[in-house]
Design a protein around this motif. Structure first.
Motif, PDB file in Angstrom:
ATOM      1  N   LYS A  57      -1.725  71.796 -37.925  1.00 35.66           N
ATOM      2  CA  LYS A  57      -2.324  72.607 -38.828  1.00 35.66           C
ATOM      3  C   LYS A  57      -2.766  71.813 -39.707  1.00 35.66           C
ATOM      4  O   LYS A  57      -4.003  71.870 -40.069  1.00 35.66           O
ATOM      5  CB  LYS A  57      -1.313  73.636 -39.493  1.00 35.66           C
ATOM      6  N   LYS A  58      -2.223  70.655 -40.274  1.00 35.50           N
ATOM      7  CA  LYS A  58      -2.700  69.620 -41.239  1.00 35.50           C
ATOM      8  C   LYS A  58      -3.900  68.779 -40.450  1.00 35.50           C
ATOM      9  O   LYS A  58      -4.913  68.663 -41.669  1.00 35.50           O
ATOM     10  CB  LYS A  58      -1.593  68.634 -41.621  1.00 35.50           C
ATOM     11  N   THR A  59      -3.713  68.471 -39.497  1.00 38.42           N
ATOM     12  CA  THR A  59      -4.638  67.587 -38.947  1.00 38.42           C
ATOM     13  C   THR A  59      -6.081  68.379 -38.169  1.00 38.42           C
ATOM     14  O   THR A  59      -6.783  67.879 -37.395  1.00 38.42           O
ATOM     15  CB  THR A  59      -4.077  66.520 -38.019  1.00 38.42           C
ATOM     16  N   ILE A  60      -5.785  69.541 -38.099  1.00 40.06           N
ATOM     17  CA  ILE A  60      -6.646  70.590 -37.247  1.00 40.06           C
ATOM     18  C   ILE A  60      -6.626  69.830 -35.982  1.00 40.06           C
ATOM     19  O   ILE A  60      -7.607  69.969 -35.242  1.00 40.06           O
ATOM     20  CB  ILE A  60      -8.044  70.624 -37.845  1.00 40.06           C
ATOM     21  N   GLY A  61      -5.477  69.626 -35.298  1.00 40.46           N
ATOM     22  CA  GLY A  61      -5.330  69.461 -34.065  1.00 40.46           C
ATOM     23  C   GLY A  61      -5.332  68.118 -33.502  1.00 40.46           C
ATOM     24  O   GLY A  61      -5.482  67.572 -32.299  1.00 40.46           O
ATOM     25  N   SER A  62      -5.609  67.252 -34.380  1.00 41.07           N
ATOM     26  CA  SER A  62      -5.912  65.921 -33.944  1.00 41.07           C
ATOM     27  C   SER A  62      -4.705  64.960 -34.123  1.00 41.07           C
ATOM     28  O   SER A  62      -4.773  63.858 -35.073  1.00 41.07           O
ATOM     29  CB  SER A  62      -6.956  65.184 -34.425  1.00 41.07           C
ATOM     30  N   VAL A  63      -3.508  65.130 -33.372  1.00 41.10           N
ATOM     31  CA  VAL A  63      -2.422  64.647 -33.766  1.00 41.10           C
ATOM     32  C   VAL A  63      -2.385  63.362 -32.601  1.00 41.10           C
ATOM     33  O   VAL A  63      -2.848  63.786 -31.462  1.00 41.10           O
ATOM     34  CB  VAL A  63      -1.083  65.316 -33.495  1.00 41.10           C
ATOM     35  N   THR A  64      -2.118  62.164 -32.790  1.00 39.20           N
ATOM     36  CA  THR A  64      -2.212  61.097 -32.083  1.00 39.20           C
ATOM     37  C   THR A  64      -0.720  60.670 -31.636  1.00 39.20           C
ATOM     38  O   THR A  64       0.131  60.969 -32.161  1.00 39.20           O
ATOM     39  CB  THR A  64      -2.814  59.861 -32.536  1.00 39.20           C
ATOM     40  N   PHE A  65      -0.725  60.101 -30.450  1.00 34.86           N
ATOM     41  CA  PHE A  65       0.784  59.663 -29.762  1.00 34.86           C
ATOM     42  C   PHE A  65       1.246  58.507 -31.008  1.00 34.86           C
ATOM     43  O   PHE A  65       2.609  58.476 -31.017  1.00 34.86           O
ATOM     44  CB  PHE A  65       0.286  59.073 -28.599  1.00 34.86           C
ATOM     45  N   GLU A  66       0.461  57.768 -31.269  1.00 36.23           N
ATOM     46  CA  GLU A  66       0.812  56.514 -32.257  1.00 36.23           C
ATOM     47  C   GLU A  66       1.593  57.289 -33.558  1.00 36.23           C
ATOM     48  O   GLU A  66       2.711  56.723 -33.830  1.00 36.23           O
ATOM     49  CB  GLU A  66      -0.431  55.759 -32.827  1.00 36.23           C
ATOM     50  N   GLU A  67       0.858  58.419 -34.160  1.00 38.99           N
ATOM     51  CA  GLU A  67       1.550  59.019 -35.272  1.00 38.99           C
ATOM     52  C   GLU A  67       2.953  59.505 -34.591  1.00 38.99           C
ATOM     53  O   GLU A  67       3.934  59.452 -35.661  1.00 38.99           O
ATOM     54  CB  GLU A  67       0.700  60.207 -35.700  1.00 38.99           C
ATOM     55  N   ALA A  68       3.116  60.060 -33.699  1.00 39.03           N
ATOM     56  CA  ALA A  68       4.282  60.725 -33.081  1.00 39.03           C
ATOM     57  C   ALA A  68       5.428  59.427 -32.809  1.00 39.03           C
ATOM     58  O   ALA A  68       6.649  59.752 -33.394  1.00 39.03           O
ATOM     59  CB  ALA A  68       4.280  61.473 -31.710  1.00 39.03           C
ATOM     60  N   VAL A  69       4.872  58.321 -32.312  1.00 40.47           N
ATOM     61  CA  VAL A  69       5.891  57.241 -32.148  1.00 40.47           C
ATOM     62  C   VAL A  69       6.511  56.691 -33.326  1.00 40.47           C
ATOM     63  O   VAL A  69       7.651  56.439 -33.788  1.00 40.47           O
ATOM     64  CB  VAL A  69       5.280  56.196 -31.388  1.00 40.47           C
ATOM     65  N   LYS A  70       5.442  56.567 -34.614  1.00 35.78           N
ATOM     66  CA  LYS A  70       5.825  56.082 -35.949  1.00 35.78           C
ATOM     67  C   LYS A  70       6.854  57.073 -36.525  1.00 35.78           C
ATOM     68  O   LYS A  70       8.045  56.690 -37.259  1.00 35.78           O
ATOM     69  CB  LYS A  70       4.451  56.148 -36.925  1.00 35.78           C
ATOM     70  N   TYR A  71       6.755  58.533 -36.262  1.00 40.58           N
ATOM     71  CA  TYR A  71       7.593  59.622 -36.850  1.00 40.58           C
ATOM     72  C   TYR A  71       8.979  59.152 -36.358  1.00 40.58           C
ATOM     73  O   TYR A  71      10.137  59.195 -36.677  1.00 40.58           O
ATOM     74  CB  TYR A  71       7.221  60.916 -36.548  1.00 40.58           C
ATOM     75  N   GLN A  72       8.980  59.401 -34.827  1.00 40.38           N
ATOM     76  CA  GLN A  72      10.337  58.950 -33.955  1.00 40.38           C
ATOM     77  C   GLN A  72      11.108  57.685 -34.398  1.00 40.38           C
ATOM     78  O   GLN A  72      12.108  57.866 -34.506  1.00 40.38           O
ATOM     79  CB  GLN A  72       9.994  58.989 -32.590  1.00 40.38           C
TER      80      GLN A  72
END
Length: 135
Positions: free
Chosen positions: A117-132
């Motif tokens: 919702k925040k990124t209007i669908g443009s979530v990247t794999f890099e962001e997911a890796v950083k979070y994890q």
């Protein structure tokens, strides 16, 4: 109009115009030059009067845009289907190798919904890796 009798009139055309008419009337599914010329007159009359009467031009534009939208819609639907199949394969492979409890999975779903919702669908794999990795 079908009940009216047609009238024969003299019509003077340049040889190039006659040649163009003869080439095009079969492509427009017309049986004769006369039918082609009559259709052309109706078309051009609608075009000229479109400024006075907004019936003709919007219907021509609407039918053209409908075709474009329909073909785009079909293409997007096919691509979304392919993407859904690939995502399903990826999720099944991942689920077979990772053990995760139900509570953590629900929290992750909520976080992912908020991210999308925040990124209007443009979530990247890099962001997911950083979070994890907790960065």
């Amino acid at each position: 109009m079908a009940e009216e009798n047609k009238k024969r009139i003299p019509l003077w055309l340049y040889p190039e115009t006659i040649k163009k008419t003869d080439e095009l009337f079969p492509k427009d599914n017309c049986k004769s030059r006369s039918e082609f010329i009559e259709k052309a007159i109706h078309f051009y009359s609608g075009y000229i009067t479109s400024g006075e009467n907004n019936k003709y031009l919007p219907s021509a534009i609407t039918s053209t845009l409908s075709g474009i939208v329909e073909s785009s819609e079909n293409r997007i639907a096919r691509l979304l289907f392919k993407l859904a199949v690939e995502m399903s394969m990826m999720m099944n492979v991942l689920a077979s190798t990772v053990e995760i409890d139900e509570t953590l999975l629900q929290k992750l779903r909520g976080k992912c919904i908020n991210d999308v919702k925040k990124t209007i669908g443009s979530v990247t794999f890099e962001e997911a890796v950083k979070y994890q990795k907790g960065k």
